[in-house]
Design a protein around this motif. Structure first.
Motif, mmCIF file in Angstrom:
data_model
loop_
_atom_site.group_PDB
_atom_site.id
_atom_site.type_symbol
_atom_site.label_atom_id
_atom_site.label_comp_id
_atom_site.label_asym_id
_atom_site.label_seq_id
_atom_site.Cartn_x
_atom_site.Cartn_y
_atom_site.Cartn_z
ATOM 1 N N GLU A 143 0.842 -1.185 0.000
ATOM 2 C CA GLU A 143 0.000 0.000 0.000
ATOM 3 C C GLU A 143 0.885 1.245 0.000
ATOM 4 O O GLU A 143 1.806 1.367 0.812
ATOM 5 C CB GLU A 143 -0.901 0.018 1.232
ATOM 6 C CG GLU A 143 -1.917 -1.107 1.278
ATOM 7 C CD GLU A 143 -2.973 -0.949 0.203
ATOM 8 O OE1 GLU A 143 -3.127 0.187 -0.297
ATOM 9 O OE2 GLU A 143 -3.634 -1.945 -0.139
ATOM 10 N N PRO A 144 0.641 2.177 -0.854
ATOM 11 C CA PRO A 144 1.460 3.403 -0.884
ATOM 12 C C PRO A 144 1.177 4.275 0.342
ATOM 13 O O PRO A 144 0.093 4.226 0.930
ATOM 14 C CB PRO A 144 1.007 4.084 -2.175
ATOM 15 C CG PRO A 144 -0.380 3.572 -2.401
ATOM 16 C CD PRO A 144 -0.382 2.166 -1.880
ATOM 17 N N ASP A 145 2.193 5.054 0.797
ATOM 18 C CA ASP A 145 2.002 5.993 1.895
ATOM 19 C C ASP A 145 0.963 7.031 1.507
ATOM 20 O O ASP A 145 0.921 7.487 0.348
ATOM 21 C CB ASP A 145 3.328 6.693 2.224
ATOM 22 C CG ASP A 145 4.361 5.715 2.765
ATOM 23 O OD1 ASP A 145 3.944 4.701 3.357
ATOM 24 O OD2 ASP A 145 5.573 5.961 2.567
ATOM 25 N N PRO A 146 0.142 7.409 2.501
ATOM 26 C CA PRO A 146 -0.876 8.421 2.162
ATOM 27 C C PRO A 146 -0.216 9.741 1.793
ATOM 28 O O PRO A 146 0.792 10.146 2.380
ATOM 29 C CB PRO A 146 -1.695 8.533 3.449
ATOM 30 C CG PRO A 146 -0.795 8.034 4.532
ATOM 31 C CD PRO A 146 0.062 6.969 3.904
ATOM 32 N N VAL A 147 -0.737 10.383 0.861
ATOM 33 C CA VAL A 147 -0.204 11.648 0.359
ATOM 34 C C VAL A 147 -1.130 12.771 0.795
ATOM 35 O O VAL A 147 -2.336 12.751 0.494
ATOM 36 C CB VAL A 147 -0.081 11.620 -1.180
ATOM 37 C CG1 VAL A 147 0.449 12.963 -1.685
ATOM 38 C CG2 VAL A 147 0.829 10.482 -1.613
ATOM 39 N N GLU A 148 -0.539 13.712 1.609
ATOM 40 C CA GLU A 148 -1.327 14.862 2.043
ATOM 41 C C GLU A 148 -1.510 15.816 0.872
ATOM 42 O O GLU A 148 -0.539 16.179 0.202
ATOM 43 C CB GLU A 148 -0.617 15.587 3.195
ATOM 44 C CG GLU A 148 -0.515 14.793 4.478
ATOM 45 C CD GLU A 148 -1.877 14.603 5.125
ATOM 46 O OE1 GLU A 148 -2.785 15.418 4.828
ATOM 47 O OE2 GLU A 148 -2.038 13.657 5.915
ATOM 48 N N PRO A 149 -2.733 16.217 0.658
ATOM 49 C CA PRO A 149 -2.932 17.153 -0.467
ATOM 50 C C PRO A 149 -2.351 18.523 -0.149
ATOM 51 O O PRO A 149 -2.303 18.953 1.008
ATOM 52 C CB PRO A 149 -4.462 17.204 -0.601
ATOM 53 C CG PRO A 149 -4.973 16.849 0.751
ATOM 54 C CD PRO A 149 -3.990 15.860 1.327
ATOM 55 N N ASP A 150 -1.855 19.213 -1.118
ATOM 56 C CA ASP A 150 -1.359 20.575 -0.952
ATOM 57 C C ASP A 150 -2.503 21.499 -0.553
ATOM 58 O O ASP A 150 -3.645 21.335 -1.019
ATOM 59 C CB ASP A 150 -0.731 21.074 -2.258
ATOM 60 C CG ASP A 150 0.518 20.275 -2.606
ATOM 61 O OD1 ASP A 150 1.166 19.766 -1.666
ATOM 62 O OD2 ASP A 150 0.818 20.157 -3.822
#
Length: 694
Positions: free
Chosen positions: A567-574
């Motif tokens: 599972e990819p690390d969650p990406v915080e939206p800009d």
């Protein structure tokens, strides 16, 4: 039980009595069954009385005068009818008398003969059984007053399949120097069978050729040996391109072999190259075969079975000969060019060896089977002999086969114990092939062809494209490459793959030898996770032969498991900065410009009469300001602060939009406004022009 036995006994008595009576009836010489050929009627007896479905028989009653009634009854599935139109009861009964010798269209089928003869046709779809023809003399004298004849019916075999096979599918169309006497010859074997695969004898087959010439199979070709039994074949009757031949019949000498249904026709080149189609027909069944009638060789091509071999290894050059029409040429010789035919890798190199007298014989040694290819030279048939000297079994051959192909064997020197010869042979060898048996100049105009074979050292390494992990139940093909110490692919070496650990199975095994240094096998993984291991090895000889040694090996280990999904690390939206909307400008009110003082010419930006009035009010501070315009020669006026009736004329003149240019008065002090009015002739009190100037 006793009743059943009594009934059976009674039936036997009745049957015996019927048989006696029937035998008496048949013993009469006053009636007969006949066959007919042209106008000749022949009385038949014994087995000749028997008939097949579709046959016609003639029933004779020897009554010289009067009328005779003929009636049909049947047993089993047999069926028949009288053919003459006088027949009644659906063709099952007819009354006829002896006709005059010259009578025509009479129910008496043989008016010139004695007695009364009627024709009986056994139905085409009749089954097996017996047809009884009862004859009763109604008037007159002579012959039995009442008698019965019987015809036993058997079902004829139905032509279902025709096998048509040429012994050789390519022959010389013209022969040496276009001499018809030396044109190529072959023969076509034919077999006619029924729906049960049994041969059908005595059938006349029609044979047609589109190009080649047809003729009778003379001795020794007029006989075939099948399953140890000799079958005599009929003669071909007809012209050179079409005719007939009869199928063989069973001589009944053996009970376990049917000799029926065989035929043979000889085919000879007709002089014109091309494809000759031989078509055989009988009833509604057709069979064909194509025979190539080739001209002289025009081109040759060559291809190596193995482009890379090891020192001491062998491969073959497959030569294909074609005529000018692209047809395969049979019996064409070829060889490596005698002078300069092999160029070794270097001047000091040892050239590969060649032979055009070794057949490609894969199956039964000494027998040309499917997949075998003859040598490009002349080979005499030979039986295997352990010697000394050792003799290898070979089938007889004389150049290319019907597909226009033959082989030249190529051998790389060396092998076994390493010597300096091994290194001298390694590298690329260039080989020139010509269309002649001894390697001299081939026929005029026929090309030479060049191939290259790579001779490598002994196998030292093995590589594979196997994945480190596969899914459960996956089916994969693993390719391996065998290389020498210089990373040159090594072909035609013995190779094996051993499944050493793990579940699953090799479902397509590796070939016995590498092909151009490559090999492959297919593996089916189990449905459960685990590890599978293989060991790939090359050997000096096949593994089962004495003295076989391993030359290189490669273990292959594969993990069997589902692919791990990471599972990819969650990406915080800009962060999204708010976007200020563009300011929306309020629509500007219409304006009027160029106005001032008591009298001026104003330019209106556009709009309705009401918007013109608003623009005047905004531009001029004087409450007495007014706008004037000429319509149809009359002045109309607009006073912004005046009651509606005052401005009615102006509004009526401009219902949709006010004029762009107007005369403006009183856009200043009151006195100026009054002075400005002095020049406005023709205005009345409601802002409308009167047109008279007073």
């Amino acid at each position: 039980m006793s009743y059943v036995r009594k009934l059976g006994a009674s039936a036997l008595v009745i049957a015996a009595a019927f048989a006696v009576a029937f035998a008496v009836l048949l013993s009469s010489s006053e009636a007969a069954i006949q066959t007919r050929v042209g106008t000749t009627f022949t009385t038949v007896t014994g087995d000749d009385v028997d008939a097949r479905n579709g046959d016609t028989r003639y029933v004779l009653h020897e009554s010289p005068d009067g009328f005779v009634q003929f009636e049909i009854t049947t047993t089993g599935a047999a069926s028949a009818s009288f053919t003459h139109s006088d027949a009644t009861n659906d063709g099952q009964s007819i009354v006829c008398s002896d006709a005059a010798d010259t009578a025509t269209n009479n129910c008496d089928a043989d008016p010139a003969g004695d007695g009364v003869t009627v024709a009986l046709k056994i139905d085409d779809d009749s089954g097996k059984g017996v047809i009884f023809v009862k004859q009763t003399r109604l008037t007159g004298s002579g012959g039995e007053a009442e008698t019965t004849e019987a015809i036993k019916v058997t079902v004829a075999q139905v032509s279902t399949a025709l096998s048509v096979k040429a012994n050789t599918s390519s022959i010389d169309a013209k022969g040496a120097e276009a001499d018809p006497a030396t044109a190529g010859t072959t023969y076509v074997d034919i077999r006619l069978t029924d729906e049960n695969g049994l041969g059908i004898g005595g059938k006349k087959l029609t044979v047609v050729s589109t190009r080649a010439l047809l003729s009778t199979a003379a001795a020794p070709l007029n006989e075939r040996t099948i399953s140890g039994q000799t079958v005599s074949l009929g003669e071909f009757d007809g012209g050179s391109l079409a005719g007939t031949v009869d199928t063989s019949t069973d001589d009944a000498t053996t009970t376990d072999f049917n000799e029926s249904g065989y035929a043979r026709v000889v085919v000879t080149g007709g002089g014109s190259p091309g494809i000759s189609t031989i078509t055989v027909t009988v009833d509604d069944v057709t069979g064909t075969t194509d025979i190539v009638l080739h001209g002289p060789v025009k081109t040759i091509s060559a291809e190596l079975e193995q482009g890379a071999i090891a020192i001491g290894g062998k491969t073959r050059i497959v030569v294909t000969a074609l005529d000018s029409g692209g047809n395969p040429v049979a019996n064409q010789h070829a060889n490596v060019k005698a002078r300069g035919g092999v160029t070794p890798p270097s001047k000091a190199g040892i050239p590969v060896e060649k032979s055009n007298t070794v057949n490609k014989d894969l199956m039964t040694a000494g027998t040309e089977d499917k997949g075998d290819i003859p040598a490009c030279g002349t080979v005499a048939a030979a039986e295997a002999d352990v010697g000394p000297p050792v003799v290898v079994a070979q089938f007889e051959s004389s150049g290319t086969n019907a597909d226009g192909q033959c082989v030249i064997e190529v051998s790389a020197p060396g092998g076994g114990t390493a010597t300096t010869t091994d290194d001298a042979a390694r590298g690329t060898h260039t080989i020139v092939v010509v269309a002649s048996e001894a390697g001299g100049a081939g026929p005029t105009g026929v090309n030479e062809v060049t191939v290259e074979v790579e001779v490598g050292g002994a196998p030292t390494t093995i590589e594979s494209d196997a994945d480190a992990r596969i899914d459960p139940s996956a089916e994969i093909t693993i390719n391996v490459t065998v290389l020498d110490d210089e990373s040159v692919r090594v072909g035609a070496v013995d190779i094996e793959v051993i499944h050493t650990a793990g579940d699953g199975a090799i479902i397509t095994p590796v070939g016995a030898k590498t092909s151009d240094g490559k090999a492959k096998f297919t593996y089916l993984a189990p449905s459960t996770p685990g590890v599978v291991e293989f060991l790939v090895r090359t050997r000096t000889l096949p593994a089962m032969e004495a003295g076989s040694k391993v030359t290189a090996q490669l273990p292959i280990i594969i993990q069997i498991a589902e692919e791990e999904v990471v599972e990819p690390d969650p990406v915080e939206p800009d962060p999204v900065e708010p976007v200020e909307p563009d300011p929306v400008e309020e629509p500007k009110a219409p304006t009027i410009s160029g106005v001032s003082g008591s009298l001026s010419l104003g330019s209106f930006s556009g709009g309705t009469v009401a918007e013109l009035a608003a623009a005047l009010t905004a531009a001029c501070s004087d409450d007495g300001v007014a706008a004037h315009s000429i319509v149809d020669g009359n002045w109309v006026s607009l006073i912004p602060n005046a009651p509606a009736p005052i401005n009615a004329g102006f509004a009526a003149a401009y219902p949709d939009a006010a004029p762009a240019t107007v005369v403006v008065t009183n856009c200043g002090d009151a006195m100026d406004a009054m002075d400005g009015m002095d020049g406005m002739d023709g205005m009345d009190g409601n802002g409308n022009g009167n047109g008279n100037g007073s």
